[in-house]
Design a protein around this motif. Structure first.
Motif, PDB file in Angstrom:
ATOM      1  N   ASP A 236       0.693  -1.163   0.034  1.00 26.13           N
ATOM      2  CA  ASP A 236       0.592  -0.218   0.014  1.00 26.13           C
ATOM      3  C   ASP A 236       1.111   1.209  -0.009  1.00 26.13           C
ATOM      4  O   ASP A 236       0.169   2.550  -0.363  1.00 26.13           O
ATOM      5  N   LEU A 237       1.665   1.190   0.358  1.00 31.28           N
ATOM      6  CA  LEU A 237       3.013   2.191   0.550  1.00 31.28           C
ATOM      7  C   LEU A 237       3.336   2.433  -0.915  1.00 31.28           C
ATOM      8  O   LEU A 237       3.549   4.063  -1.033  1.00 31.28           O
ATOM      9  N   VAL A 238       3.247   1.767  -1.705  1.00 34.12           N
ATOM     10  CA  VAL A 238       3.784   2.180  -2.851  1.00 34.12           C
ATOM     11  C   VAL A 238       2.926   1.873  -4.104  1.00 34.12           C
ATOM     12  O   VAL A 238       2.946   0.463  -4.256  1.00 34.12           O
ATOM     13  N   SER A 239       1.821   2.224  -4.572  1.00 33.43           N
ATOM     14  CA  SER A 239       1.200   2.105  -5.633  1.00 33.43           C
ATOM     15  C   SER A 239       1.470   2.300  -7.203  1.00 33.43           C
ATOM     16  O   SER A 239       0.827   2.340  -7.830  1.00 33.43           O
TER      17      SER A 239
ATOM     18  N   LYS B  69      16.172   1.434 -10.834  1.00 34.03           N
ATOM     19  CA  LYS B  69      17.126   1.858 -10.405  1.00 34.03           C
ATOM     20  C   LYS B  69      16.954   3.763 -10.296  1.00 34.03           C
ATOM     21  O   LYS B  69      17.421   3.665  -9.729  1.00 34.03           O
ATOM     22  N   GLU B  70      16.472   4.008 -10.420  1.00 29.50           N
ATOM     23  CA  GLU B  70      15.390   5.236  -9.878  1.00 29.50           C
ATOM     24  C   GLU B  70      14.172   5.477  -8.562  1.00 29.50           C
ATOM     25  O   GLU B  70      14.522   6.145  -8.714  1.00 29.50           O
ATOM     26  N   GLN B  71      14.024   3.821  -8.496  1.00 23.96           N
ATOM     27  CA  GLN B  71      13.278   4.011  -7.400  1.00 23.96           C
ATOM     28  C   GLN B  71      14.324   3.985  -5.994  1.00 23.96           C
ATOM     29  O   GLN B  71      15.268   3.363  -5.621  1.00 23.96           O
ATOM     30  N   ALA B  72      13.477   4.450  -5.267  1.00 24.43           N
ATOM     31  CA  ALA B  72      14.314   4.555  -3.678  1.00 24.43           C
ATOM     32  C   ALA B  72      14.449   3.693  -3.223  1.00 24.43           C
ATOM     33  O   ALA B  72      15.674   3.401  -2.711  1.00 24.43           O
TER      34      ALA B  72
END
Length: 137
Positions: A84-87, A103-106
């Motif tokens: 639920d934190l990342v939709s 690679k763009e994701q934290a």
């Protein structure tokens, strides 16, 4: 300490790490890729003595199931958050596009990649983002 079940001796990742001096992370990667034959029981991997001998006696070839390179022509890739934190959801046409997106994701561990057959629109594989990067980067 290896476990014995009847005539079968099973070695855990910890056992192999201690005896061979190979990092646990490397051993798990080899097991996932099929370079070392093993079975996962619950959350732990186990390897037989025979599988260890095979690894040292056979040429290094990943199992056909894991070494299958997906051709970008036949597949599309859906990168999506797994909780639920990342939709976020993003569709990619190539493996390079997926790698760039991931690679763009934290926090990569919050994502997975669905590999979808373009012809049948069937999901052929769902893979954790980190495993996808290990396989293709």
């Amino acid at each position: 300490m290896p476990k014995t079940v009847g005539d079968l001796t099973l070695y855990s990742v910890d056992d192999l790490h201690e005896q061979l001096g190979i990092s646990k992370m490397t051993l798990r990667t080899y097991l996932r890729e099929g370079r070392i034959r093993g079975r996962k029981l619950g959350v732990s991997w186990y390897v037989t003595e025979e599988a260890i001998r095979e690894y040292f006696n056979e040429p290094q070839e990943p199992s056909p199931q894991n070494s299958k390179k997906k051709s970008d022509k036949h597949y599309r890739y859906i990168v999506q958050g797994i909780n639920d934190l990342v939709s976020e959801t993003e569709e990619c046409e190539t493996i390079d596009e997926v790698i760039s997106t991931l690679k763009e994701q934290a926090i990569i561990s919050l994502f997975q990649v669905r590999v979808v057959d373009k012809e049948s629109d069937e999901i052929t594989e769902i893979i954790k983002a980190r495993d996808f990067l290990e396989r293709h980067a």
